[in-house]
Design a protein around this motif. Structure first.
Motif, PDB file in Angstrom:
ATOM      1  N   GLU A  53       6.542  17.456  13.362  1.00  0.00           N
ATOM      2  CA  GLU A  53       5.345  17.875  13.709  1.00  0.00           C
ATOM      3  C   GLU A  53       4.515  17.483  12.512  1.00  0.00           C
ATOM      4  N   ILE A  54       3.268  16.727  12.685  1.00  0.00           N
ATOM      5  CA  ILE A  54       2.370  16.337  11.865  1.00  0.00           C
ATOM      6  C   ILE A  54       1.051  17.160  11.982  1.00  0.00           C
ATOM      7  N   ARG A  55       0.701  17.661  10.866  1.00  0.00           N
ATOM      8  CA  ARG A  55      -0.409  18.373  11.034  1.00  0.00           C
ATOM      9  C   ARG A  55      -1.866  17.852  10.205  1.00  0.00           C
ATOM     10  N   ILE A  56      -2.721  17.411  10.678  1.00  0.00           N
ATOM     11  CA  ILE A  56      -4.083  16.634  10.241  1.00  0.00           C
ATOM     12  C   ILE A  56      -4.666  17.939   9.607  1.00  0.00           C
ATOM     13  N   VAL A  57      -5.126  17.693   8.282  1.00  0.00           N
ATOM     14  CA  VAL A  57      -6.025  18.677   7.610  1.00  0.00           C
ATOM     15  C   VAL A  57      -7.324  18.042   7.213  1.00  0.00           C
ATOM     16  N   LYS A  58      -8.342  18.754   6.921  1.00  0.00           N
ATOM     17  CA  LYS A  58      -9.553  18.434   7.081  1.00  0.00           C
ATOM     18  C   LYS A  58      -9.621  17.856   5.462  1.00  0.00           C
ATOM     19  N   PRO A  59     -10.729  17.023   5.113  1.00  0.00           N
ATOM     20  CA  PRO A  59     -10.868  16.621   3.539  1.00  0.00           C
ATOM     21  C   PRO A  59     -11.086  17.765   2.740  1.00  0.00           C
ATOM     22  N   GLY A  60     -10.457  17.435   1.517  1.00  0.00           N
ATOM     23  CA  GLY A  60     -10.620  18.581   0.463  1.00  0.00           C
ATOM     24  C   GLY A  60      -9.433  19.503   0.540  1.00  0.00           C
ATOM     25  N   THR A  61      -8.702  19.443   1.581  1.00  0.00           N
ATOM     26  CA  THR A  61      -7.325  20.535   1.770  1.00  0.00           C
ATOM     27  C   THR A  61      -6.595  20.443   0.243  1.00  0.00           C
ATOM     28  N   PHE A  62      -6.140  19.397   0.102  1.00  0.00           N
ATOM     29  CA  PHE A  62      -5.176  19.265  -0.808  1.00  0.00           C
ATOM     30  C   PHE A  62      -5.973  19.315  -2.477  1.00  0.00           C
ATOM     31  N   ASP A  63      -7.316  19.466  -2.632  1.00  0.00           N
ATOM     32  CA  ASP A  63      -7.830  20.014  -3.733  1.00  0.00           C
ATOM     33  C   ASP A  63      -7.665  21.431  -3.624  1.00  0.00           C
ATOM     34  N   ALA A  64      -7.820  22.010  -2.672  1.00  0.00           N
ATOM     35  CA  ALA A  64      -7.671  23.571  -2.445  1.00  0.00           C
ATOM     36  C   ALA A  64      -6.323  24.087  -2.742  1.00  0.00           C
ATOM     37  N   LEU A  65      -5.352  23.057  -2.264  1.00  0.00           N
ATOM     38  CA  LEU A  65      -3.798  23.228  -2.768  1.00  0.00           C
ATOM     39  C   LEU A  65      -3.895  23.348  -4.145  1.00  0.00           C
ATOM     40  N   MET A  66      -4.245  22.186  -4.877  1.00  0.00           N
ATOM     41  CA  MET A  66      -4.086  22.180  -6.272  1.00  0.00           C
ATOM     42  C   MET A  66      -4.890  23.406  -6.899  1.00  0.00           C
ATOM     43  N   ASP A  67      -6.029  23.778  -6.623  1.00  0.00           N
ATOM     44  CA  ASP A  67      -6.761  24.936  -7.156  1.00  0.00           C
ATOM     45  C   ASP A  67      -5.660  26.192  -7.011  1.00  0.00           C
ATOM     46  N   PHE A  68      -5.150  26.224  -5.803  1.00  0.00           N
ATOM     47  CA  PHE A  68      -4.071  27.270  -5.909  1.00  0.00           C
ATOM     48  C   PHE A  68      -3.174  27.381  -6.941  1.00  0.00           C
ATOM     49  N   CYS A  69      -2.584  26.367  -6.764  1.00  0.00           N
ATOM     50  CA  CYS A  69      -1.106  25.822  -7.827  1.00  0.00           C
ATOM     51  C   CYS A  69      -1.786  26.130  -9.216  1.00  0.00           C
ATOM     52  N   LEU A 125      -2.883  25.690   3.830  1.00  0.00           N
ATOM     53  CA  LEU A 125      -2.751  24.479   4.170  1.00  0.00           C
ATOM     54  C   LEU A 125      -3.155  24.496   5.891  1.00  0.00           C
ATOM     55  N   ASP A 126      -2.590  25.643   6.435  1.00  0.00           N
ATOM     56  CA  ASP A 126      -2.787  25.781   7.907  1.00  0.00           C
ATOM     57  C   ASP A 126      -4.178  26.270   8.227  1.00  0.00           C
ATOM     58  N   SER A 127      -4.831  26.812   7.484  1.00  0.00           N
ATOM     59  CA  SER A 127      -6.321  27.303   7.623  1.00  0.00           C
ATOM     60  C   SER A 127      -7.187  26.106   7.661  1.00  0.00           C
ATOM     61  N   ARG A 128      -6.601  24.912   7.454  1.00  0.00           N
ATOM     62  CA  ARG A 128      -7.562  23.637   7.610  1.00  0.00           C
ATOM     63  C   ARG A 128      -6.941  22.778   8.213  1.00  0.00           C
ATOM     64  N   VAL A 129      -6.002  23.185   9.241  1.00  0.00           N
ATOM     65  CA  VAL A 129      -5.646  21.977  10.245  1.00  0.00           C
ATOM     66  C   VAL A 129      -6.930  21.753  11.364  1.00  0.00           C
ATOM     67  N   VAL A 130      -6.737  20.250  11.492  1.00  0.00           N
ATOM     68  CA  VAL A 130      -7.879  20.196  12.475  1.00  0.00           C
ATOM     69  C   VAL A 130      -7.111  19.482  13.758  1.00  0.00           C
ATOM     70  N   GLY A 131      -5.975  19.173  13.637  1.00  0.00           N
ATOM     71  CA  GLY A 131      -4.976  18.561  14.826  1.00  0.00           C
ATOM     72  C   GLY A 131      -3.567  18.587  14.512  1.00  0.00           C
ATOM     73  N   LYS A 132      -2.948  18.744  15.674  1.00  0.00           N
ATOM     74  CA  LYS A 132      -1.406  18.850  15.555  1.00  0.00           C
ATOM     75  C   LYS A 132      -0.844  17.803  16.586  1.00  0.00           C
ATOM     76  N   VAL A 133       0.411  17.224  15.989  1.00  0.00           N
ATOM     77  CA  VAL A 133       1.025  16.288  17.146  1.00  0.00           C
ATOM     78  C   VAL A 133       2.469  16.452  16.777  1.00  0.00           C
ATOM     79  N   PHE A 134       3.265  16.320  17.840  1.00  0.00           N
ATOM     80  CA  PHE A 134       4.773  16.291  17.437  1.00  0.00           C
ATOM     81  C   PHE A 134       5.580  14.846  18.162  1.00  0.00           C
ATOM     82  N   SER A 135       6.575  14.822  17.790  1.00  0.00           N
ATOM     83  CA  SER A 135       7.310  13.677  18.125  1.00  0.00           C
ATOM     84  C   SER A 135       7.771  13.827  19.485  1.00  0.00           C
ATOM     85  N   LYS A 136       7.517  12.572  20.239  1.00  0.00           N
ATOM     86  CA  LYS A 136       7.780  12.546  21.670  1.00  0.00           C
ATOM     87  C   LYS A 136       9.201  12.016  21.867  1.00  0.00           C
ATOM     88  N   LYS A 137       9.818  11.460  20.994  1.00  0.00           N
ATOM     89  CA  LYS A 137      11.048  10.705  21.095  1.00  0.00           C
ATOM     90  C   LYS A 137      12.024  11.369  20.244  1.00  0.00           C
TER      91      LYS A 137
END
Length: 611
Positions: free
Chosen positions: A546-562, A587-599
């Motif tokens: 599964e790939i979860r697309i997150v909104k811009p700035g999410t990884f800044d928030a992750l760094m702030d947390f770490c 990360l999950d609170s900032r997800v804007v789209g989810k998609v799974f592998s079909k193959k």
């Protein structure tokens, strides 16, 4: 007694510096033997070594009796020192501080012993880099470097020793603060801005100084690529305010750190409306592609670490850089400074580090890489390793005896009280410079995703993501950050990748086509190793990726947390595998789209080749 192996290097004398490198690398074996002899002679009567060597300093006995250890083995000794017991538990020299690890390379920050003499060894290391750069890049004494450097708050242990990240230690030391003038390494950032504890004020003021001195900047950088890109993002968010400060000649009111404010005010002695207009024009353009070269036109290269997990930032750096070389100069850690890149202008994928034999005594545990899994080669030759209270015989290889193309885990014996310590770094030998081997950093040991019998390591995940993100580029999307975790909340469990995307223009981010993202999922799975694909196709023990697309700035928030949990701003590296429930929640609170592998990925049984 001063160390015989504590060398000095005049950064203004290129010829002498290069001759010193030639001497060290040509005589690598002899230097290593002298290093080990000095460490053992000096520390033979420490409590730790006396327990194995009974006061002797024999090198053969050391290799036979002293075990190869990990952090858990030495942690009790270091904690005793942190709690007030004498340094002589592990070191004849006084332990003057404890260095904390980044906190993203193995869980909680580890405490590494350090001495006053070791600061001089690091100064030598930084100085020896200068003649190497001057060999490849002319005119570095004709301007300044815009290096974005930061410190982190330190803590006091019960003994009174301070515990702080290695870079904070160096920047706060007299070696840095009282350093002699070096015309090859003049910074745009005043020391007061580097030493400001408020990271936002520090970042703002360093960028402001770099903008005001734009015509003098010859090189830009930070320690890690991720930190430099965070600075570019900060510039994207604050350029209007920075321009206002430059236009009026006054720094913003919210810059309240007195030393920082006074230092920056000296650069804003008068209004500069023309400079503000120029920066505003460039930052307000349709795209930020090549923005570094536009704002700092004399820049010759970007100096950041882009090896290991930092390699995933290369496309984003290239987007902003305008074709500037990406230079990784050094390989170092909290335990020890190890080696330098003798060909700094080489492509990131070709970067190798030459270990300097005077920095520590180096040994290597051979590892094998099969189907993406790194395993130890255990043989009755050369040493023993502690493993769950047991002593297991294991092969150990010296610095000059490693073989090209082979993988090893680095083991160090330092001047500061670490003896046969496993660093957890997996390296591959790429060649030799004179008699000193050169290594490519591959990964951290045991950084993996696992659902069943699969073990996906950091390097293989990077390769898979690199293949998949190519599908996005024709549609104008850039993968700027990613991480992952093994989701076992359902049966079977599956891999989850969090992707943060950026468009190539200044338009708002829109989600890529669902079909394209499904293809990205499939490409990642097809690029993973045979064991993973077997678990998916034959065993059905792993669900679709599964790939979860997150909104811009999410990884800044992750760094702030770490960082809030103890990581250093300077040493922070985005973890490629997340295990913290709090981090996953962010990360999950900032997800804007989810998609799974079909193959289901292709897999066939392994076939033995006949000989």
């Amino acid at each position: 007694m001063p160390s015989r192996m504590l060398l000095s290097c005049d950064p203004h004398d290129n010829e002498a510096g290069l001759m010193l490198l030639e001497d060290l690398t040509t005589n690598a074996n002899q230097v290593q033997l002298e290093v080990l002899e000095e460490i053992l002679t000096q520390n033979a009567n420490t409590e730790y070594l006396r327990g194995y060597l009974d006061g002797h300093s024999d090198k053969g006995l050391f290799k036979k009796k002293v075990p190869i250890v990990n952090y858990e083995d030495i942690k009790p000794h270091i904690e005793r020192i942190a709690n007030g017991e004498p340094s002589r538990i592990i070191s004849a020299q006084p332990i003057t501080e404890l260095l904390t690890s980044s906190g993203t390379s193995g869980g909680q920050p580890k405490l590494m012993p350090s001495t006053a003499e070791d600061l001089d060894r690091k100064t030598f290391f930084y100085n020896i880099l200068i003649p190497v750069m001057n060999k490849y890049v002319d005119g570095l004494d004709q301007g300044k470097g815009m290096y974005l450097l930061f410190i982190k708050p330190e803590i006091s242990t019960p003994s009174g020793l301070m515990a702080r990240p290695v870079l904070t230690s160096y920047y706060k030391s007299s070696n840095f603060r009282n350093r002699p003038f070096n015309r090859f390494n003049v910074y745009t950032s005043p020391d007061e801005t580097i030493l400001c504890l408020d990271s936002k004020q520090s970042m703002y003021c360093q960028l402001l100084c770099g903008l005001v001195q734009r015509d003098e900047v010859l090189r830009v950088g930070a320690v890690f690529a991720s930190a430099f890109l965070r600075a570019i993002k900060f510039l994207e968010d604050h350029w209007r305010e920075l321009c206002s400060n430059i236009r009026t000649g006054c720094v913003s009111d919210w810059i309240t750190d007195p030393s920082c404010r006074n230092a920056v005010s000296s650069f804003l002695s008068k209004p500069q409306p023309d400079l503000a207009d120029f920066i505003e024009f460039e930052c307000n353009g349709e795209s930020w592609e090549g923005i570094i070269k536009k704002i700092w036109p004399r820049t010759k290269y970007i100096e950041v670490i882009v090896t290991g997990s930092m390699a995933q930032y290369i496309p984003t750096l290239e987007f902003y850089s305008g074709g500037l070389p990406l230079v990784s100069t050094m390989y170092a850690s909290s335990e020890c400074y190890y080696g330098i890149n003798l060909k700094p202008l080489s492509k990131p994928s070709d970067v190798s580090y030459t270990l300097l034999p005077n920095m520590a005594y180096f040994e290597f545990l051979p590892v094998q890489k099969n189907n993406g899994e790194v395993t130890q080669q255990v043989q009755c030759n050369g040493g023993c390793i502690k493993k769950e209270g047991e002593r297991v015989e294991i092969e150990v290889v010296s610095l000059v005896d490693v073989k090209v193309g082979h993988y090893y885990e680095l083991v160090v014996t330092t001047f500061t009280g670490l003896y046969r310590y496993r660093t957890g770094d997996i390296l591959m030998v790429t060649g030799f410079y004179n008699n000193a081997p050169q290594f490519r950093f591959v990964q951290r040991r045991n950084v993996v995703l696992s659902i069943d019998t699969d073990k996906t390591n950091e390097e293989d995940l990077l390769k898979a993501v690199t293949q998949a993100k190519l599908l996005l580029e024709p549609y104008g999307f850039l993968l700027t950050e990613y991480t992952s975790y093994a989701d076992t909340s359902s049966i079977p469990g599956h891999y989850v990748l969090f992707w943060e995307l950026k468009t190539r223009g200044n338009n708002d981010l829109s989600e890529p086509d669902h079909t394209i993202m499904e293809q990205c999922c499939s490409t990642v799975e097809e690029s993973l190793d045979s064991v993973y694909r077997r678990c998916r196709r034959r065993d059905n023990s792993i669900g679709p990726l599964e790939i979860r697309i997150v909104k811009p700035g999410t990884f800044d928030a992750l760094m702030d947390f770490c960082v809030s949990q103890g990581s250093s701003v300077n040493q922070y590296k985005t973890p490629r595998c997340i295990k913290s429930k709090e981090a996953i929640k962010i990360l999950d609170s900032r997800v804007v789209g989810k998609v799974f592998s079909k193959k289901v990925p292709f897999w066939e049984p392994f076939k033995m080749e006949t000989k």
